[in-house]
Scaffold this motif. Structure first.
Motif, PDB file in Angstrom:
ATOM      1  N   ALA A  26       0.494   5.042   0.165  1.00 20.06           N
ATOM      2  CA  ALA A  26      -0.616   6.281   0.642  1.00 20.06           C
ATOM      3  C   ALA A  26       0.216   7.460   0.517  1.00 20.06           C
ATOM      4  O   ALA A  26       1.362   7.820   0.907  1.00 20.06           O
ATOM      5  CB  ALA A  26      -0.908   5.911   2.208  1.00 20.06           C
ATOM      6  N   GLN A  53      -4.462   6.595  -2.319  1.00 18.80           N
ATOM      7  CA  GLN A  53      -3.573   5.464  -2.041  1.00 18.80           C
ATOM      8  C   GLN A  53      -3.618   4.662  -3.346  1.00 18.80           C
ATOM      9  O   GLN A  53      -4.490   4.675  -4.040  1.00 18.80           O
ATOM     10  CB  GLN A  53      -3.843   4.831  -0.728  1.00 18.80           C
ATOM     11  CG  GLN A  53      -5.391   4.243  -0.816  1.00 18.80           C
ATOM     12  CD  GLN A  53      -5.585   3.401   0.596  1.00 18.80           C
ATOM     13  OE1 GLN A  53      -4.656   2.667   1.103  1.00 18.80           O
ATOM     14  NE2 GLN A  53      -6.652   3.872   1.111  1.00 18.80           N
ATOM     15  N   ARG A 113       0.770  -1.321   0.178  1.00 21.68           N
ATOM     16  CA  ARG A 113      -0.096   0.000  -0.180  1.00 21.68           C
ATOM     17  C   ARG A 113       0.765   1.298  -0.212  1.00 21.68           C
ATOM     18  O   ARG A 113       1.529   1.517   0.868  1.00 21.68           O
ATOM     19  CB  ARG A 113      -0.896   0.040   1.350  1.00 21.68           C
ATOM     20  CG  ARG A 113      -1.874   1.326   1.122  1.00 21.68           C
ATOM     21  CD  ARG A 113      -2.566   1.535   2.517  1.00 21.68           C
ATOM     22  NE  ARG A 113      -1.799   1.889   3.423  1.00 21.68           N
ATOM     23  CZ  ARG A 113      -2.038   1.908   4.640  1.00 21.68           C
ATOM     24  NH1 ARG A 113      -3.416   1.651   5.128  1.00 21.68           N
ATOM     25  NH2 ARG A 113      -1.180   2.383   5.706  1.00 21.68           N
TER      26      ARG A 113
END
Length: 107
Positions: A93, A98, A91
């Protein structure tokens, strides 16, 4: 009409979009390269999660300049242990959003 100087050539350049641009190799038993773009300087975070949503490792936190950058996951957890084989989610962000990518870790 008087020409003062030769014409100036200006090339259009696509603006960078904040996103993951490359994640791999997958599957992998070794390090995974994570390439990401950032539209403008900002605070970002890059984390690895297992499929239960538990954070396995944090690769980056902090302010990065605009441009394309690279982070490397060495296949280890935040405690330094080798992560087991399985599917993980990267992930990325950044302010306003994101981006996520699945990766497969093999032994």
């Amino acid at each position: 009409v008087a020409v003062i100087h030769a014409p100036i050539r200006v090339e259009a350049r696509a603006s960078l979009e904040s996103r993951l641009t490359q994640v791999g190799p997958s599957p992998s038993s070794g390090p995974v390269r994570i390439v990401f773009a950032l539209h403008s300087a900002a605070t970002i975070g890059i984390d690895i999660f297992d499929l239960q949503g538990r954070r396995v490792a944090s690769l980056s936190r902090g302010v990065w300049p605009a441009g394309e950058h690279e982070a490397l996951w060495n296949g280890r957890t935040g405690e330094g242990q080798i992560a087991p084989a399985g599917i993980y989610v990267v992930r990325y962000a950044y302010p306003g959003g994101q981006d996520r990518r699945a990766i497969v870790r093999v032994r």
